[in-house]
Design a protein around this motif. Structure first.
Motif, PDB file in Angstrom:
ATOM      1  N   GLY A 224       0.823  -1.209   0.000  1.00  0.00           N
ATOM      2  CA  GLY A 224       0.000   0.000   0.000  1.00  0.00           C
ATOM      3  C   GLY A 224       0.855   1.257   0.000  1.00  0.00           C
ATOM      4  N   ALA A 225       1.936   1.224   0.756  1.00  0.00           N
ATOM      5  CA  ALA A 225       2.844   2.375   0.802  1.00  0.00           C
ATOM      6  C   ALA A 225       3.496   2.598  -0.561  1.00  0.00           C
ATOM      7  N   ALA A 226       3.937   1.519  -1.202  1.00  0.00           N
ATOM      8  CA  ALA A 226       4.558   1.649  -2.521  1.00  0.00           C
ATOM      9  C   ALA A 226       3.559   2.174  -3.549  1.00  0.00           C
ATOM     10  N   ARG A 227       2.312   1.718  -3.473  1.00  0.00           N
ATOM     11  CA  ARG A 227       1.267   2.212  -4.376  1.00  0.00           C
ATOM     12  C   ARG A 227       1.044   3.708  -4.153  1.00  0.00           C
ATOM     13  N   GLU A 228       0.929   4.126  -2.882  1.00  0.00           N
ATOM     14  CA  GLU A 228       0.737   5.539  -2.573  1.00  0.00           C
ATOM     15  C   GLU A 228       1.928   6.368  -3.055  1.00  0.00           C
ATOM     16  N   ALA A 229       3.134   5.854  -2.906  1.00  0.00           N
ATOM     17  CA  ALA A 229       4.326   6.570  -3.390  1.00  0.00           C
ATOM     18  C   ALA A 229       4.214   6.815  -4.892  1.00  0.00           C
ATOM     19  N   TRP A 230       3.831   5.794  -5.625  1.00  0.00           N
ATOM     20  CA  TRP A 230       3.683   5.913  -7.080  1.00  0.00           C
ATOM     21  C   TRP A 230       2.591   6.928  -7.430  1.00  0.00           C
ATOM     22  N   GLU A 231       1.441   6.816  -6.745  1.00  0.00           N
ATOM     23  CA  GLU A 231       0.313   7.706  -7.035  1.00  0.00           C
ATOM     24  C   GLU A 231       0.638   9.166  -6.724  1.00  0.00           C
ATOM     25  N   GLU A 232       1.373   9.414  -5.639  1.00  0.00           N
ATOM     26  CA  GLU A 232       1.619  10.794  -5.219  1.00  0.00           C
ATOM     27  C   GLU A 232       2.903  11.399  -5.770  1.00  0.00           C
ATOM     28  N   THR A 233       3.885  10.561  -6.128  1.00  0.00           N
ATOM     29  CA  THR A 233       5.176  11.110  -6.558  1.00  0.00           C
ATOM     30  C   THR A 233       5.650  10.591  -7.915  1.00  0.00           C
ATOM     31  N   GLY A 234       5.005   9.569  -8.450  1.00  0.00           N
ATOM     32  CA  GLY A 234       5.480   8.968  -9.692  1.00  0.00           C
ATOM     33  C   GLY A 234       6.754   8.164  -9.526  1.00  0.00           C
ATOM     34  N   LEU A 235       7.146   7.910  -8.290  1.00  0.00           N
ATOM     35  CA  LEU A 235       8.378   7.156  -8.026  1.00  0.00           C
ATOM     36  C   LEU A 235       8.065   5.702  -7.700  1.00  0.00           C
ATOM     37  N   LYS A 236       8.813   4.809  -8.306  1.00  0.00           N
ATOM     38  CA  LYS A 236       8.754   3.401  -7.928  1.00  0.00           C
ATOM     39  C   LYS A 236       9.754   3.228  -6.792  1.00  0.00           C
ATOM     40  N   VAL A 237       9.265   2.795  -5.637  1.00  0.00           N
ATOM     41  CA  VAL A 237      10.093   2.764  -4.435  1.00  0.00           C
ATOM     42  C   VAL A 237      10.348   1.347  -3.957  1.00  0.00           C
ATOM     43  N   ARG A 238      11.392   1.240  -3.161  1.00  0.00           N
ATOM     44  CA  ARG A 238      11.670   0.018  -2.411  1.00  0.00           C
ATOM     45  C   ARG A 238      11.521   0.386  -0.943  1.00  0.00           C
ATOM     46  N   ILE A 239      10.542  -0.215  -0.270  1.00  0.00           N
ATOM     47  CA  ILE A 239      10.325   0.050   1.152  1.00  0.00           C
ATOM     48  C   ILE A 239      11.443  -0.636   1.925  1.00  0.00           C
ATOM     49  N   THR A 240      12.113   0.113   2.803  1.00  0.00           N
ATOM     50  CA  THR A 240      13.288  -0.428   3.489  1.00  0.00           C
ATOM     51  C   THR A 240      13.114  -0.612   4.993  1.00  0.00           C
ATOM     52  N   ARG A 241      12.197   0.151   5.607  1.00  0.00           N
ATOM     53  CA  ARG A 241      12.107   0.088   7.074  1.00  0.00           C
ATOM     54  C   ARG A 241      10.769   0.618   7.572  1.00  0.00           C
ATOM     55  N   TYR A 242      10.238  -0.054   8.567  1.00  0.00           N
ATOM     56  CA  TYR A 242       9.043   0.418   9.290  1.00  0.00           C
ATOM     57  C   TYR A 242       9.592   1.165  10.493  1.00  0.00           C
ATOM     58  N   LEU A 243       9.612   2.488  10.418  1.00  0.00           N
ATOM     59  CA  LEU A 243      10.323   3.308  11.393  1.00  0.00           C
ATOM     60  C   LEU A 243       9.492   3.681  12.611  1.00  0.00           C
ATOM     61  N   LEU A 244       8.231   4.058  12.398  1.00  0.00           N
ATOM     62  CA  LEU A 244       7.469   4.704  13.461  1.00  0.00           C
ATOM     63  C   LEU A 244       5.979   4.414  13.309  1.00  0.00           C
ATOM     64  N   ARG A 245       5.317   4.171  14.435  1.00  0.00           N
ATOM     65  CA  ARG A 245       3.857   4.052  14.489  1.00  0.00           C
ATOM     66  C   ARG A 245       3.371   5.030  15.552  1.00  0.00           C
ATOM     67  N   VAL A 246       2.554   5.994  15.137  1.00  0.00           N
ATOM     68  CA  VAL A 246       2.022   6.976  16.071  1.00  0.00           C
ATOM     69  C   VAL A 246       0.518   6.749  16.204  1.00  0.00           C
ATOM     70  N   HIS A 247       0.089   6.418  17.411  1.00  0.00           N
ATOM     71  CA  HIS A 247      -1.336   6.353  17.735  1.00  0.00           C
ATOM     72  C   HIS A 247      -1.698   7.739  18.238  1.00  0.00           C
TER      73      HIS A 247
END
Length: 189
Positions: free
Chosen positions: A89-112
């Motif tokens: 989902g993150a990679a899809r959003e990256a493509w939709e918002e930036t046109g960049l094909k990304v490689r997800i490397t790390r789950y850094l932070l979760r903020v509730h």
């Protein structure tokens, strides 16, 4: 049923590492509360994924939306669809918002976070993922995104944060704090 289930999070953590987990409360205005609440109706989406996408030169992909005041940019992001894995989902959003094909490397932070407006409260979770990309960002959806560019975490936490904090918008205050937390976790500030 929420889109980002415990099983989805467990798989993301197994693949990308366990994130730092924080709990925050942020006051927002009535119009902002309506926007947050309306994004949860029908979809039961109580989250966003925010991407810190770096290129080989260490620059950070930033987006602007049409309703942003001058000087305001942010890290791209959006929602994970039902049945979608967090990284996909993150990679899809990256493509939709930036046109960049990304490689997800790390789950850094979760903020509730609990957004508040008077007596109203709305729970929300932001999942921050790091990614890498080559190429130049481009606007793929001009109805949603007005501009994309390479910037830096220093800019995001300096003049951009100052511009965000100069507005009365609580969601910009939240984003400025989120950007600064990421910069601290990455030892940039």
């Amino acid at each position: 049923m929420a889109h980002v289930t415990g099983e989805v999070l467990a798989r993301a953590e197994a693949e990308l590492g366990r994130p730092v987990v924080l709990t925050w409360r942020y006051p927002i205005g009535p119009a902002e509360m309506e926007m947050v609440v309306s994004s949860t109706r029908g979809q039961r989406r109580l989250h966003d994924v925010t991407l810190f996408i770096f290129n080989p030169a260490g620059q950070l992909a930033l987006i602007r939306k049409h309703n942003y005041p001058p000087g305001i940019w942010r890290a791209p992001g959006g929602g994970v669809a039902p049945g979608e894995e967090l990284a996909a989902g993150a990679a899809r959003e990256a493509w939709e918002e930036t046109g960049l094909k990304v490689r997800i490397t790390r789950y850094l932070l979760r903020v509730h976070v609990t957004f508040t407006c008077g007596e109203r409260e709305q729970p929300w979770t932001t999942h921050v993922l790091l990614a890498e990309a080559d190429g130049e960002p481009t606007v793929r959806d001009p109805k949603e995104i007005s501009a994309v560019a390479w910037g830096s975490l220093t800019d995001l936490c300096g003049p951009i944060a100052d511009a965000m904090l100069a507005t009365p918008r609580g969601l910009f205050t939240y984003r400025a704090a989120l950007h600064r937390t990421v910069a601290k976790l990455l030892n940039v500030i």
